[in-house]
Design a protein around this motif. Structure first.
Motif, PDB file in Angstrom:
ATOM      1  N   ILE A 203      -2.775  -0.992  11.991  1.00 18.26           N
ATOM      2  CA  ILE A 203      -2.143  -1.150  11.250  1.00 18.26           C
ATOM      3  C   ILE A 203      -0.296  -0.556  10.995  1.00 18.26           C
ATOM      4  CG2 ILE A 203      -2.030  -0.608   8.456  1.00 18.26           C
ATOM      5  CD1 ILE A 203      -4.649   0.494   8.214  1.00 18.26           C
TER       6      ILE A 203
ATOM      7  N   VAL B 227      -4.334   5.210   4.618  1.00 19.84           N
ATOM      8  CA  VAL B 227      -3.978   4.021   3.470  1.00 19.84           C
ATOM      9  C   VAL B 227      -4.163   5.139   2.448  1.00 19.84           C
ATOM     10  CG1 VAL B 227      -4.271   1.951   2.100  1.00 19.84           C
ATOM     11  CG2 VAL B 227      -3.945   1.780   5.119  1.00 19.84           C
TER      12      VAL B 227
ATOM     13  N   THR C 218      -4.022   1.111  -2.679  1.00 21.08           N
ATOM     14  CA  THR C 218      -3.555  -0.522  -2.892  1.00 21.08           C
ATOM     15  C   THR C 218      -2.360  -0.542  -3.993  1.00 21.08           C
ATOM     16  OG1 THR C 218      -5.029  -1.623  -1.264  1.00 21.08           O
ATOM     17  CG2 THR C 218      -3.886  -2.588  -2.690  1.00 21.08           C
TER      18      THR C 218
ATOM     19  N   TYR D 221       1.424  -4.023   4.305  1.00 21.76           N
ATOM     20  CA  TYR D 221       0.071  -3.600   4.747  1.00 21.76           C
ATOM     21  C   TYR D 221      -0.424  -4.837   5.720  1.00 21.76           C
ATOM     22  CZ  TYR D 221      -5.179  -2.576   6.358  1.00 21.76           C
ATOM     23  OH  TYR D 221      -6.627  -2.435   6.374  1.00 21.76           O
TER      24      TYR D 221
ATOM     25  N   ALA E 284       1.059   4.783   2.220  1.00 17.97           N
ATOM     26  CA  ALA E 284      -0.066   5.711   3.270  1.00 17.97           C
ATOM     27  C   ALA E 284       0.102   6.808   4.053  1.00 17.97           C
ATOM     28  CB  ALA E 284       0.547   4.971   4.273  1.00 17.97           C
TER      29      ALA E 284
ATOM     30  N   VAL F 139       0.871  -0.788  -0.088  1.00 19.93           N
ATOM     31  CA  VAL F 139       0.117  -0.200  -0.057  1.00 19.93           C
ATOM     32  C   VAL F 139       0.461   1.441  -0.104  1.00 19.93           C
ATOM     33  CG1 VAL F 139      -2.123  -1.055   0.975  1.00 19.93           C
ATOM     34  CG2 VAL F 139       0.107   0.217   2.917  1.00 19.93           C
TER      35      VAL F 139
ATOM     36  N   LEU G  52       2.653  -0.801   8.948  1.00 18.29           N
ATOM     37  CA  LEU G  52       3.815  -0.376   7.781  1.00 18.29           C
ATOM     38  C   LEU G  52       4.332  -1.012   7.378  1.00 18.29           C
ATOM     39  CD1 LEU G  52       1.926   2.655   7.252  1.00 18.29           C
ATOM     40  CD2 LEU G  52       0.776   1.043   5.815  1.00 18.29           C
TER      41      LEU G  52
END
Length: 107
Positions: free
Chosen positions: A72, A94, A97, A59, A46, A44, A74
């Protein structure tokens, strides 16, 4: 241009840095679709509020906090870089994707 079916807000970015090496290298291109909900293990882009630039990472959802806000991780692929976290202490989001990757020969 991409061969994938993508949403209308899809965009491309050029990878900078080596936090995602050995798989992704400086100068490679990634195609990012904001309309695709990431699944665990997806890559992803972010944006953490505390950082000036967006970041490209793996992710890893960690559930929710006591207020129901998502947690989350990263995760960089290069172990020399720290795992970043989105949570109530480190707000962020985020952006999209990764749906396609274009790697180039390294010299």
């Amino acid at each position: 241009m991409t061969e994938q079916k993508v949403g209308p807000n899809t965009f491309a970015l050029v990878v900078h840095g080596n936090s995602m090496a050995e798989t992704f290298h400086d100068g490679d291109k990634i195609i990012v679709d904001p309309d695709v909900t990431p699944q665990p293990g997806d890559y992803v882009v972010a944006k953490l509020d505390a950082l000036e630039e967006s970041t490209f990472k793996k992710y890893r959802p960690r559930g929710t906090d006591s207020e129901g806000q998502p947690i989350i991780d990263l995760v960089p692929l290069n172990d020399d870089w720290p795992v970043l976290k989105i949570d109530n202490r480190n707000p962020g989001r985020v952006i999209g994707t990764v749906v396609e990757y274009r790697g180039y020969r390294q010299r």
